[in-house]
Design a protein around this motif. Structure first.
Motif, PDB file in Angstrom:
ATOM      1  N   GLN A 162       7.143   0.012 103.234  1.00 33.75           N
ATOM      2  CA  GLN A 162       6.154   0.936 102.668  1.00 33.75           C
ATOM      3  C   GLN A 162       5.477   1.798 103.744  1.00 33.75           C
ATOM      4  O   GLN A 162       4.269   1.712 103.956  1.00 33.75           O
ATOM      5  N   PRO A 163       6.210   2.662 104.456  1.00 33.92           N
ATOM      6  CA  PRO A 163       5.566   3.537 105.442  1.00 33.92           C
ATOM      7  C   PRO A 163       4.842   4.694 104.735  1.00 33.92           C
ATOM      8  O   PRO A 163       5.021   4.905 103.534  1.00 33.92           O
ATOM      9  N   ARG A 164       4.049   5.429 105.487  1.00 34.42           N
ATOM     10  CA  ARG A 164       3.396   6.638 104.961  1.00 34.42           C
ATOM     11  C   ARG A 164       4.363   7.799 105.157  1.00 34.42           C
ATOM     12  O   ARG A 164       4.986   7.935 106.203  1.00 34.42           O
ATOM     13  N   PHE A 165       4.473   8.670 104.144  1.00 38.37           N
ATOM     14  CA  PHE A 165       5.384   9.815 104.170  1.00 38.37           C
ATOM     15  C   PHE A 165       4.577  11.086 103.966  1.00 38.37           C
ATOM     16  O   PHE A 165       3.815  11.201 103.005  1.00 38.37           O
ATOM     17  N   GLU A 166       4.733  12.052 104.868  1.00 36.81           N
ATOM     18  CA  GLU A 166       3.990  13.304 104.804  1.00 36.81           C
ATOM     19  C   GLU A 166       4.962  14.474 104.879  1.00 36.81           C
ATOM     20  O   GLU A 166       5.892  14.464 105.677  1.00 36.81           O
ATOM     21  N   GLU A 188       4.827  18.717 105.259  1.00 40.45           N
ATOM     22  CA  GLU A 188       3.908  19.792 105.611  1.00 40.45           C
ATOM     23  C   GLU A 188       4.689  21.093 105.826  1.00 40.45           C
ATOM     24  O   GLU A 188       5.707  21.101 106.513  1.00 40.45           O
ATOM     25  N   TYR A 228       8.777  16.894 108.053  1.00 47.88           N
ATOM     26  CA  TYR A 228       8.810  15.641 107.305  1.00 47.88           C
ATOM     27  C   TYR A 228       8.403  14.559 108.292  1.00 47.88           C
ATOM     28  O   TYR A 228       9.031  14.438 109.351  1.00 47.88           O
ATOM     29  N   GLU A 229       7.390  13.793 107.969  1.00 43.46           N
ATOM     30  CA  GLU A 229       6.895  12.778 108.906  1.00 43.46           C
ATOM     31  C   GLU A 229       6.792  11.434 108.195  1.00 43.46           C
ATOM     32  O   GLU A 229       6.266  11.335 107.083  1.00 43.46           O
ATOM     33  N   ILE A 230       7.271  10.408 108.845  1.00 41.22           N
ATOM     34  CA  ILE A 230       7.172   9.031 108.355  1.00 41.22           C
ATOM     35  C   ILE A 230       6.417   8.264 109.435  1.00 41.22           C
ATOM     36  O   ILE A 230       6.783   8.344 110.618  1.00 41.22           O
ATOM     37  N   ARG A 231       5.375   7.542 109.052  1.00 41.00           N
ATOM     38  CA  ARG A 231       4.624   6.795 110.069  1.00 41.00           C
ATOM     39  C   ARG A 231       4.163   5.448 109.530  1.00 41.00           C
ATOM     40  O   ARG A 231       4.010   5.266 108.319  1.00 41.00           O
ATOM     41  N   TRP A 232       3.957   4.541 110.469  1.00 46.07           N
ATOM     42  CA  TRP A 232       3.508   3.197 110.121  1.00 46.07           C
ATOM     43  C   TRP A 232       2.881   2.561 111.356  1.00 46.07           C
ATOM     44  O   TRP A 232       3.031   3.053 112.463  1.00 46.07           O
ATOM     45  N   THR A 233       2.179   1.471 111.137  1.00 45.71           N
ATOM     46  CA  THR A 233       1.623   0.702 112.244  1.00 45.71           C
ATOM     47  C   THR A 233       2.370  -0.625 112.321  1.00 45.71           C
ATOM     48  O   THR A 233       2.946  -1.088 111.359  1.00 45.71           O
TER      49      THR A 233
END
Length: 80
Positions: A50-54, A56, A74-79
């Motif tokens: 479940q990463p964050r998807f942005e 822009e 397109y950006e996918i990020r997670w911790t």
């Protein structure tokens, strides 16, 4: 938080080649493991469930020439 760039590549490419690279990226993301490779570097990362998807889209104007350009990101990020 200090930033550490692990991988970057940038080049002018035909639209069809970009689309192929994005389809390949989508398959890798779906599998949960992404490998980024260039002639000089390679990085492999595990993408969580479940990463964050942005997405822009920006229109930028050069202050000197007035020329406009677009950036689609397109950006996918997670911790961890």
């Amino acid at each position: 938080m200090p930033e550490e760039q692990l991988f970057k590549t940038e080049e002018q490419s035909p639209r069809a080649e970009i689309a192929r690279a994005l389809r390949d990226a989508a398959d890798q993301i779906d599998s949960g493991h992404v490998t980024l490779a260039s002639d000089t570097a390679e990085q492999r990362v595990t993408v969580p469930e479940q990463p964050r998807f942005e997405v822009e889209l920006e229109r930028l104007t050069d202050s000197d020439s007035g020329e406009q350009r677009y950036e689609l990101e397109y950006e996918i990020r997670w911790t961890q």
